[in-house]
Design a protein around this motif. Structure first.
Motif, PDB file in Angstrom:
ATOM      1  N   ILE A 436       0.941  -1.131   0.023  1.00 41.43           N
ATOM      2  CA  ILE A 436       0.097   0.057  -0.028  1.00 41.43           C
ATOM      3  C   ILE A 436       0.869   1.194  -0.061  1.00 41.43           C
ATOM      4  N   ALA A 437       0.631   2.414  -0.727  1.00 36.89           N
ATOM      5  CA  ALA A 437       1.213   3.519  -0.987  1.00 36.89           C
ATOM      6  C   ALA A 437       0.314   4.742  -0.944  1.00 36.89           C
ATOM      7  N   TRP A 438       0.644   5.672  -0.173  1.00 39.53           N
ATOM      8  CA  TRP A 438      -0.282   6.939  -0.040  1.00 39.53           C
ATOM      9  C   TRP A 438       0.945   8.248  -0.517  1.00 39.53           C
ATOM     10  N   THR A 439       0.433   8.880  -1.317  1.00 43.01           N
ATOM     11  CA  THR A 439       1.129  10.021  -1.839  1.00 43.01           C
ATOM     12  C   THR A 439       0.312  11.400  -1.303  1.00 43.01           C
ATOM     13  N   LEU A 440       1.239  12.206  -0.556  1.00 43.66           N
ATOM     14  CA  LEU A 440       0.772  13.462  -0.187  1.00 43.66           C
ATOM     15  C   LEU A 440       0.926  14.678  -1.311  1.00 43.66           C
ATOM     16  N   ALA A 441       0.575  15.830  -1.214  1.00 44.08           N
ATOM     17  CA  ALA A 441       0.481  16.660  -2.103  1.00 44.08           C
ATOM     18  C   ALA A 441       2.049  17.406  -2.107  1.00 44.08           C
ATOM     19  N   SER A 442       2.759  17.111  -1.109  1.00 45.21           N
ATOM     20  CA  SER A 442       4.147  17.817  -0.841  1.00 45.21           C
ATOM     21  C   SER A 442       5.276  16.825  -1.725  1.00 45.21           C
ATOM     22  N   GLY A 443       4.525  15.895  -2.512  1.00 49.43           N
ATOM     23  CA  GLY A 443       5.809  14.919  -3.147  1.00 49.43           C
ATOM     24  C   GLY A 443       6.179  13.945  -2.352  1.00 49.43           C
ATOM     25  N   LEU A 444       5.671  13.701  -1.159  1.00 53.02           N
ATOM     26  CA  LEU A 444       5.938  12.634  -0.093  1.00 53.02           C
ATOM     27  C   LEU A 444       5.002  11.589  -0.313  1.00 53.02           C
ATOM     28  N   ARG A 445       5.724  10.249  -0.577  1.00 55.82           N
ATOM     29  CA  ARG A 445       4.992   8.939  -0.577  1.00 55.82           C
ATOM     30  C   ARG A 445       5.403   8.064   0.486  1.00 55.82           C
ATOM     31  N   VAL A 446       4.445   7.564   1.218  1.00 53.92           N
ATOM     32  CA  VAL A 446       4.863   6.652   2.228  1.00 53.92           C
ATOM     33  C   VAL A 446       4.321   5.179   1.770  1.00 53.92           C
ATOM     34  N   ARG A 447       5.045   4.198   2.079  1.00 54.37           N
ATOM     35  CA  ARG A 447       4.405   2.913   1.719  1.00 54.37           C
ATOM     36  C   ARG A 447       4.906   1.655   2.612  1.00 54.37           C
ATOM     37  N   ALA A 448       4.313   0.638   2.502  1.00 57.06           N
ATOM     38  CA  ALA A 448       4.438  -0.605   3.104  1.00 57.06           C
ATOM     39  C   ALA A 448       4.375  -1.774   2.471  1.00 57.06           C
ATOM     40  N   SER A 449       4.842  -2.783   2.500  1.00 58.32           N
ATOM     41  CA  SER A 449       4.504  -4.114   1.869  1.00 58.32           C
ATOM     42  C   SER A 449       4.864  -5.416   2.753  1.00 58.32           C
ATOM     43  N   GLY A 450       4.454  -6.482   2.397  1.00 59.99           N
ATOM     44  CA  GLY A 450       4.882  -7.723   2.971  1.00 59.99           C
ATOM     45  C   GLY A 450       4.772  -8.868   1.835  1.00 59.99           C
ATOM     46  N   TYR A 451       5.410  -9.910   1.941  1.00 52.21           N
ATOM     47  CA  TYR A 451       5.614 -10.599   0.915  1.00 52.21           C
ATOM     48  C   TYR A 451       6.344 -12.195   1.557  1.00 52.21           C
ATOM     49  N   THR A 452       6.255 -13.052   0.700  1.00 52.61           N
ATOM     50  CA  THR A 452       6.609 -14.335   0.819  1.00 52.61           C
ATOM     51  C   THR A 452       7.186 -14.974  -0.371  1.00 52.61           C
ATOM     52  N   GLY A 453       7.931 -15.939  -0.612  1.00 49.29           N
ATOM     53  CA  GLY A 453       8.525 -16.339  -1.723  1.00 49.29           C
ATOM     54  C   GLY A 453       9.472 -17.750  -1.460  1.00 49.29           C
ATOM     55  N   PHE A 454       9.817 -18.256  -2.490  1.00 46.59           N
ATOM     56  CA  PHE A 454      10.795 -19.536  -2.389  1.00 46.59           C
ATOM     57  C   PHE A 454      11.715 -19.812  -3.688  1.00 46.59           C
ATOM     58  N   ARG A 455      12.645 -20.433  -3.095  1.00 47.56           N
ATOM     59  CA  ARG A 455      13.719 -20.883  -4.284  1.00 47.56           C
ATOM     60  C   ARG A 455      13.899 -22.395  -4.208  1.00 47.56           C
ATOM     61  N   LEU A 456      13.822 -22.899  -5.413  1.00 49.18           N
ATOM     62  CA  LEU A 456      14.146 -24.144  -5.625  1.00 49.18           C
ATOM     63  C   LEU A 456      15.844 -24.764  -5.646  1.00 49.18           C
ATOM     64  N   PRO A 457      16.224 -25.594  -4.920  1.00 50.21           N
ATOM     65  CA  PRO A 457      18.002 -25.759  -5.051  1.00 50.21           C
ATOM     66  C   PRO A 457      18.064 -26.352  -6.494  1.00 50.21           C
ATOM     67  N   THR A 458      19.126 -25.683  -6.989  1.00 45.63           N
ATOM     68  CA  THR A 458      19.588 -26.072  -8.427  1.00 45.63           C
ATOM     69  C   THR A 458      19.845 -27.692  -8.488  1.00 45.63           C
ATOM     70  N   LEU A 459      20.129 -27.934  -9.641  1.00 42.24           N
ATOM     71  CA  LEU A 459      20.554 -29.275  -9.783  1.00 42.24           C
ATOM     72  C   LEU A 459      22.197 -29.166  -9.342  1.00 42.24           C
ATOM     73  N   ASN A 460      22.873 -28.370  -9.424  1.00 40.61           N
ATOM     74  CA  ASN A 460      24.351 -28.259  -8.990  1.00 40.61           C
ATOM     75  C   ASN A 460      24.308 -28.471  -7.339  1.00 40.61           C
ATOM     76  N   GLU A 461      23.585 -27.692  -6.999  1.00 38.48           N
ATOM     77  CA  GLU A 461      23.569 -27.799  -5.430  1.00 38.48           C
ATOM     78  C   GLU A 461      22.942 -29.342  -4.688  1.00 38.48           C
ATOM     79  N   LEU A 462      21.907 -29.881  -5.696  1.00 36.59           N
ATOM     80  CA  LEU A 462      21.505 -31.129  -5.043  1.00 36.59           C
ATOM     81  C   LEU A 462      22.576 -32.305  -5.493  1.00 36.59           C
ATOM     82  N   TYR A 463      23.217 -32.114  -6.569  1.00 35.18           N
ATOM     83  CA  TYR A 463      23.666 -33.347  -6.915  1.00 35.18           C
ATOM     84  C   TYR A 463      25.337 -33.406  -7.257  1.00 35.18           C
ATOM     85  N   ARG A 464      25.958 -32.237  -7.599  1.00 36.49           N
ATOM     86  CA  ARG A 464      27.270 -32.206  -7.730  1.00 36.49           C
ATOM     87  C   ARG A 464      27.942 -31.427  -6.621  1.00 36.49           C
TER      88      ARG A 464
END
Length: 677
Positions: A436-464
């Protein structure tokens, strides 16, 4: 060498991609020369995308670097780092992983890098082939930290970098640049763009080579020590084809070869590949992006002993095929609103083949390890802008599979010393984000965010497994996907176009983080640790006053490894800094531009960091100063003088128990560029 079947498939796609503009020729033969032609190479950005606080690196910032390299331009973004401090001239090709926010250095990228929507990381190792991404061909880069998962899929646990290539219609008809520098370095770039039917075609040819510099300190050099020689070549064909009113087709084919020598004579490593992609854009009431790509890559490396100075390992081939596709739909929902949904899929299939060598050069053992991975996901995202308020959010669900994993060791007589087969695994992961973001007339914008994510191990990390003398690191076929959750908040103040200032605070936790954990004397294994937690603050500044501009950025992070009490072997890591993660980094650039003239000085600082998981080998802080002067000679012809590391700062890029490698010393360049519109 590339395996025959993937290469044949890629070449078939390449032939199709190149033929598309020809087939489109003359499709609108009755169109008037006065008709307006709209060039579309991407769908419009979501209206509330700014709520995530992305950083835009424009074309001038990418092209105006002392080294002329894309990675230097990205390094100016606060929090960006490569696995090692060395760039793509003197790093091992397979170690060019990228990350953000000190979430832990990893040769496999924790940041997803896209070029016109196509993932660029190697499907086996996860490194970024920067030689395939010449700076002159990149129009812009949008860096979204932490919250990059959204419609981009797995791999964006630390963020996403979206590169946009310069559209064929926006290129000069012909350009040629020739550059010479220290250590007999040379760079040659040739580009041509021309209309074909109602479309445009562009060709880019790039070559760079150099005798290299001594990465080894004087006190550690031996008779076998040599400079870090390098050579890279790439050829890219791209096109923009208007299929019908509001529908555009964008094929692209790229081929590259990258060779380097590291530290000792004969210690050569290199990569080669052919990438092909096809993207369809429709900008009617229902907007559509459909994308498919294919990647055929190979990597080879010879390891030379630091005691006998003879080859001990010949990693002769790592043939890998990566492929994927994505479709995104945007229905008409009215101004200030956006709904987009779609699906994507990515797959990888590859193996590493290597020979263990005796001092005599005789093969004593052969190893082969590899497998397959598959990711398939679906996503939905929504944006709403109500005056000064912008809200965005979405989620996705991904199914992953790891199959056909194996690791073999074969004696010279053909009998097996080891033959491990790993059971297939699969799982489903849900992730989401919101801001969410809120922009004020003075040119000030405040914002906040939350998130999740993931990464699968590579073939190199798994086997070599691998060895960087004197440390051996074992693979781990039981690795789990990394899982990130985090939040951030900040503000941007921009009272005018000439002044922008922003600050962001963040808190990210990477659960099941993959780390190289010490389990014995000179022995490590890739393992999932409980978590890496990174908290910190980032700041950016842009000021313009007449012909003078100032750009700066700073990142501070408090990043620590967290270990579960039951994980006895990894418990000594609890509370330590992740390897290859500096607490401080920043850059400052001051430029003066007028009438085609430009003078620029840049300062970059990287704080101290550790080479290893036990925080015993330190890489000291380093500050480097670069400069650039560009002079117009006549219309279309410019002369540039560039200097890297002008004060010859000693930048330590590797420290393995006192065995040290150094980064780029003072390097001077002279460049001529001619462009014909």
């Amino acid at each position: 060498m590339l395996t025959k079947s993937p290469l044949s498939l890629v070449l078939a796609v390449s032939a199709f991609s190149v033929s598309v503009p020809v087939l489109a020729q003359g499709q609108d033969a009755d169109a008037s020369d006065d008709d307006e032609v709209i060039i579309v190479t991407a769908l419009p950005p979501p209206p509330a995308a700014g709520a995530y606080g992305g950083t835009i690196v424009d074309r001038s910032a990418i092209s105006d670097t002392a080294s002329g390299r894309l990675e230097e331009a990205l390094a100016r973004v606060p929090g960006f780092q490569q696995f090692r401090r060395s760039d793509s001239r003197s790093a091992n090709v397979s170690a060019q992983g990228i990350s953000l926010r000190a979430i832990g250095g990893n040769a496999a990228s924790r940041t997803l890098l896209l070029l016109d929507g196509v993932p660029q990381a190697d499907a086996f190792f996860g490194f970024i082939p920067f030689s395939l991404l010449p700076a002159d061909s990149i129009a812009s880069a949008r860096v979204t930290k932490g919250s990059g998962i959204g419609p981009f899929g797995a791999g964006a646990v630390a963020g996403v970098i979206e590169l946009s290539a310069v559209a064929p219609a926006e290129r000069p008809a012909f350009s040629l640049s020739a550059t010479g520098g220290s250590q007999d370095a040379r760079m040659l770039a040739l580009s041509a763009a021309f209309p074909l039917g109602q479309g445009h075609v562009a060709v880019d040819l790039n070559h760079e080579a150099g005798d290299g510099f001594m990465t080894t300190p004087v006190s550690q050099r031996v008779a076998a020590t040599v400079p870090a020689r390098y050579r890279g070549d790439s050829l890219t064909l791209s096109a923009h084809v208007p299929v019908s009113d509001g529908v555009d087709l964008l094929p692209r084919v790229a081929m590259f070869r990258d060779d380097r020598t590291l530290r000792f004579a004969g210690a050569d490593n290199g990569a080669e590949g052919v990438d092909a992609s096809l993207r369809l854009l429709a900008r009617g009431r229902w907007q559509l992006e459909a994308l498919t790509w294919l990647q055929a890559r190979d990597f080879s490396s010879i390891v030379v002993s630091a005691t006998s100075f003879r080859p001990t390992l010949n990693q002769r081939a790592t043939p890998t095929t990566g492929w994927g596709g994505k479709i995104e739909l945007r229905p008409p929902v009215g101004p200030g609103r956006l709904v987009r949904f779609g699906a994507d899929v990515r797959g990888a299939d590859g193996y590493a083949a290597e020979d263990v060598l005796a001092a005599s050069g005789v093969r004593t053992l052969s190893r082969r390890a590899g497998g397959q991975s598959l990711l398939a996901g679906a996503f939905v995202e929504g944006d709403l802008v109500l005056g000064a308020l912008a809200v965005t959010g979405g989620g996705r669900i991904d199914h992953w599979r790891l199959d056909s994993g194996y690791a073999q060791e074969v004696r010279p007589d053909g009998t097996f010393q080891a033959d491990s087969r790993f059971a297939g695994r699969r799982g489903t992961i849900a992730s989401g984000r919101g801001a969410i973001a809120w922009t004020l007339a003075s040119g000030l914008r405040v914002r906040a965010s939350g998130y999740t994510g993931f990464r699968l191990p590579t073939l190199n990390e798994l086997y070599r497994g691998f060895t960087v003398f004197p440390v051996t690191t074992r693979a781990n076929a039981a690795l789990s996907p990394e899982r990130l959750r985090g939040w951030e908040s900040g503000f941007e103040w921009s009272p005018s176009d000439a002044l922008r200032f922003g600050v962001t605070a963040f808190d990210n936790r990477l659960g099941d983080a993959i780390a190289n954990v010490t389990i014995g004397n000179n022995l490590r294994q890739r393992r999932n640790v409980q978590a890496i937690r990174a908290r910190g603050v980032e700041a950016t500044l842009h000021v313009e006053h007449g012909p003078v501009s100032i750009d700066g950025g700073w990142a501070w992070s408090h990043s620590r490894v967290r270990i579960a009490q039951g994980d006895v072997s990894a418990l000594p890591l609890d509370g330590l800094r992740p390897a290859q993660s500096p607490a401080h980094s920043g850059s400052l650039s001051i430029a003066w531009s007028t009438g085609g003239w430009r003078a620029q000085i840049g300062i970059r600082h990287v704080g101290a960091q550790f080479e290893d998981d036990r925080n015993s080998d330190i890489l000291p802080a380093a500050t480097t100063v670069d400069a650039l002067v560009r002079v117009p000679i006549r219309q279309g012809l410019t002369l540039s003088l560039r200097g890297e590391n002008l004060f010859d700062e000693k930048v330590v890029t590797r420290n393995a128990a006192g065995s040290i490698d150094l980064g780029t010393p003072r390097t001077l360049w002279l460049a001529l560029r001619w462009a014909l519109d």
